[in-house]
Design a protein around this motif. Structure first.
Motif, short mmCIF file in Angstrom:
data_model
loop_
_atom_site.label_atom_id
_atom_site.label_comp_id
_atom_site.label_asym_id
_atom_site.label_seq_id
_atom_site.Cartn_x
_atom_site.Cartn_y
_atom_site.Cartn_z
N UNK A 71 100.85 22.10 13.25
CA UNK A 71 101.14 22.83 12.01
C UNK A 71 99.84 23.27 11.33
N UNK A 72 98.87 22.38 11.27
CA UNK A 72 97.57 22.74 10.67
C UNK A 72 96.91 23.89 11.42
N UNK A 73 97.07 23.92 12.74
CA UNK A 73 96.42 24.96 13.55
C UNK A 73 97.12 26.31 13.46
N UNK A 115 103.74 27.63 3.68
CA UNK A 115 104.44 27.34 4.94
C UNK A 115 103.98 26.01 5.51
N UNK A 116 102.69 25.79 5.48
CA UNK A 116 102.12 24.54 5.99
C UNK A 116 102.70 23.35 5.22
N UNK A 117 102.75 23.48 3.89
CA UNK A 117 103.28 22.40 3.06
C UNK A 117 104.75 22.14 3.37
N UNK A 118 105.54 23.19 3.48
CA UNK A 118 106.97 23.04 3.75
C UNK A 118 107.21 22.40 5.12
N UNK A 119 106.49 22.86 6.13
CA UNK A 119 106.66 22.31 7.47
C UNK A 119 106.25 20.85 7.54
N UNK A 161 108.91 18.65 5.81
CA UNK A 161 110.05 18.43 6.71
C UNK A 161 109.70 17.45 7.81
N UNK A 162 108.51 17.59 8.36
CA UNK A 162 108.07 16.69 9.43
C UNK A 162 108.00 15.25 8.95
N UNK A 163 107.36 15.02 7.80
CA UNK A 163 107.22 13.67 7.28
C UNK A 163 108.57 13.07 6.89
N UNK A 164 109.44 13.89 6.31
CA UNK A 164 110.76 13.42 5.94
C UNK A 164 111.57 13.03 7.19
N UNK A 165 111.57 13.88 8.19
CA UNK A 165 112.29 13.59 9.43
C UNK A 165 111.76 12.35 10.13
N UNK A 166 110.46 12.21 10.16
CA UNK A 166 109.85 11.04 10.78
C UNK A 166 110.25 9.77 10.03
#
Length: 144
Positions: A93-95, A102-106, A109-114
């Protein structure tokens, strides 16, 4: 021939971010090696010992998770796999996410799902009760 100027990333405390990225990189190497041991051990015990894949059913899992060693083994495998994958996706995502929003939203979602998968997986491992029959109100182990 035209060349483009390199993109300049605004500095945000380079020392703390550098340490985080270094620790993240080291975590990926260490967790990857440990995951290899955990996953191949898991596969060996489940598929090679005993009757192979035909033995894997509810009773097999219940018997395996009755032993705290296997609960910790599976918990370590779950946590390391999720954190390893989350860290890898965070790097991607950072790359590739160009816009900060967009980076913040993705990443959110990633941290929440994890977090959801880790919490639910941990609950399943430690609250699994093979004596509860979901089809009735009876306790199958004591027949109350």
């Amino acid at each position: 021939m035209t060349t483009t100027a390199p993109q300049i990333v605004p500095p945000r405390s380079r020392s703390s971010r550098g340490n985080f990225e270094l620790n993240s990189w080291l975590f990926m190497r260490g967790s990857g090696l440990l995951l290899l041991v955990l996953v191949f051990g898991h596969l060996f015990v489940n598929l090679m010992l005993g009757e192979g894949i035909t033995q894997i059913d509810f009773a097999f899992v219940a018997g395996k998770w009755a032993n705290p060693f296997w609960q910790v083994w599976d918990l370590a495998m779950l946590w390391l796999a999720m954190l390893h994958g989350c860290n890898g996706l965070r790097t991607i995502i950072n790359d590739y996410a160009a816009k900060p929003n967009s980076r913040f939203a993705l990443k959110t979602l990633l941290y929440f799902g994890t977090a959801v998968v880790i919490v639910l997986g941990t609950l399943v491992i430690f609250t699994f009760d093979p004596c509860i029959d979901p089809k009735s109100t009876l306790d199958v182990c004591t027949m109350k």
